[in-house]
Design a protein around this motif. Structure first.
Motif, PDB file in Angstrom:
ATOM      1  N   LEU A 159       0.770  -1.136  -0.072  1.00 19.51           N
ATOM      2  CA  LEU A 159       0.188   0.026   0.017  1.00 19.51           C
ATOM      3  C   LEU A 159       0.910   1.187  -0.054  1.00 19.51           C
ATOM      4  O   LEU A 159       1.807   1.279   0.557  1.00 19.51           O
ATOM      5  N   ASP A 194       1.527   5.122   0.831  1.00 22.14           N
ATOM      6  CA  ASP A 194       1.083   5.844   1.892  1.00 22.14           C
ATOM      7  C   ASP A 194      -0.263   6.894   1.734  1.00 22.14           C
ATOM      8  O   ASP A 194      -0.778   7.381   2.537  1.00 22.14           O
ATOM      9  N   THR A 195      -0.343   7.283   0.467  1.00 21.14           N
ATOM     10  CA  THR A 195      -1.667   8.010  -0.129  1.00 21.14           C
ATOM     11  C   THR A 195      -2.881   7.130  -0.039  1.00 21.14           C
ATOM     12  O   THR A 195      -3.913   7.789  -0.427  1.00 21.14           O
ATOM     13  N   GLY A 196      -2.582   5.844   0.309  1.00 24.34           N
ATOM     14  CA  GLY A 196      -3.979   4.823   0.411  1.00 24.34           C
ATOM     15  C   GLY A 196      -4.196   3.919  -0.858  1.00 24.34           C
ATOM     16  O   GLY A 196      -5.206   3.028  -0.711  1.00 24.34           O
ATOM     17  N   THR A 197      -3.454   4.219  -1.693  1.00 26.14           N
ATOM     18  CA  THR A 197      -3.698   3.173  -3.002  1.00 26.14           C
ATOM     19  C   THR A 197      -2.803   2.181  -2.895  1.00 26.14           C
ATOM     20  O   THR A 197      -1.777   1.963  -1.967  1.00 26.14           O
ATOM     21  N   GLU A 198      -3.243   0.910  -3.680  1.00 23.55           N
ATOM     22  CA  GLU A 198      -2.608  -0.525  -3.475  1.00 23.55           C
ATOM     23  C   GLU A 198      -1.662  -0.362  -4.607  1.00 23.55           C
ATOM     24  O   GLU A 198      -1.909   0.214  -5.714  1.00 23.55           O
ATOM     25  N   HIS A 199      -0.469  -1.128  -4.383  1.00 21.33           N
ATOM     26  CA  HIS A 199       0.594  -1.218  -5.384  1.00 21.33           C
ATOM     27  C   HIS A 199       0.858  -2.463  -5.580  1.00 21.33           C
ATOM     28  O   HIS A 199       2.147  -2.868  -5.641  1.00 21.33           O
ATOM     29  N   TYR A 246      -1.057  -6.713   7.716  1.00 16.51           N
ATOM     30  CA  TYR A 246      -1.969  -6.572   6.595  1.00 16.51           C
ATOM     31  C   TYR A 246      -1.151  -5.989   5.336  1.00 16.51           C
ATOM     32  O   TYR A 246      -1.700  -6.497   4.254  1.00 16.51           O
ATOM     33  N   VAL A 287       3.731  -0.813   3.901  1.00 11.82           N
ATOM     34  CA  VAL A 287       3.569   0.507   3.563  1.00 11.82           C
ATOM     35  C   VAL A 287       4.748   1.181   2.937  1.00 11.82           C
ATOM     36  O   VAL A 287       5.699   0.918   3.630  1.00 11.82           O
ATOM     37  N   ARG A 345       6.276   4.850   0.600  1.00  9.27           N
ATOM     38  CA  ARG A 345       6.221   6.429   0.299  1.00  9.27           C
ATOM     39  C   ARG A 345       5.555   6.552  -0.983  1.00  9.27           C
ATOM     40  O   ARG A 345       6.266   5.655  -1.869  1.00  9.27           O
TER      41      ARG A 345
END
Length: 138
Positions: free
Chosen positions: A88, A90-95, A131, A134, A136
Motif C-alpha cells: 500500500l 501512504d496515499t492509500g492506493t494499492e501497489h 496486513y 506500506v 512512500r
C-alpha cells in the motif's frame, strides 16, 4: 546483489564444514534501517523455524549461507515475510504484491522491491504489518 527468492532453500552451513543446520525459509527485513536483520531457516533435525542475526552470516551465495564461528540461533522475530505481502502507498492506493526483493549480500541493504505493478526503490519503505507493506509515494 541477490534476490530473496534465490536465497530460499539454501543450506545453512556452520563453520568447519559439518552438516547443514537447516534450510533457509525467508529473510527478515528491518524496515527502519532498510536491511536484512535475520536469516530464518527450518531446523534440519526437528523442523523448527529458527533465526540467525545477519551478523552471524559470513557469506551468502549460490549453494549455501555460511556462518561465522559464533552463530547461535535465536527465537524467530515477529516480522512478516515481504514476499507475497500486499503493498500500500501512504496515499492509500494499492501497489500490488511483493514478488521479490533485491539486496546486497555484503551489507544486507535492501536495494529494490519488485511488485506485481513494477519496481519500488528501497528508500520508499515505511512500515510492515500483518496486513500490508506500506511505502512512500514516489
Amino acid at each position: 546483489m541477490m534476490l530473496f527468492t534465490e536465497v530460499r532453500g539454501l543450506a545453512v552451513l556452520p563453520p568447519g564444514g559439518s552438516g547443514p543446520l537447516g534450510t533457509v525459509t525467508s529473510l527478515t527485513v528491518d524496515i527502519v534501517s532498510g536491511s536484512v536483520s535475520h536469516v530464518r531457516f527450518r531446523d534440519g533435525r526437528f523442523g523448527r523455524e529458527m533465526a540467525l542475526p545477519w551478523d552471524a552470516v559470513h557469506t551468502i551465495g549460490p549453494g549455501a549461507v555460511r556462518l561465522r564461528a559464533a552463530a547461535v540461533p535465536e527465537p524467530v522475530p515477529s516480522q512478516h515475510d515481504l514476499l507475497g505481502h500486499r503493498v500500500l502507498v501512504d496515499t492509500g492506493t494499492e501497489h500490488g504484491t511483493v514478488l521479490d526483493v533485491a539486496f546486497d549480500t555484503r551489507t544486507a541493504r535492501v536495494l529494490a522491491l519488485f511488485t506485481t505493478r513494477g519496481e519500488l526503490p528501497a528508500d520508499s519503505l515505511l512500515g510492515l504489518g500483518e496486513y500490508a507493506l506500506v511505502v512512500r509515494a514516489g
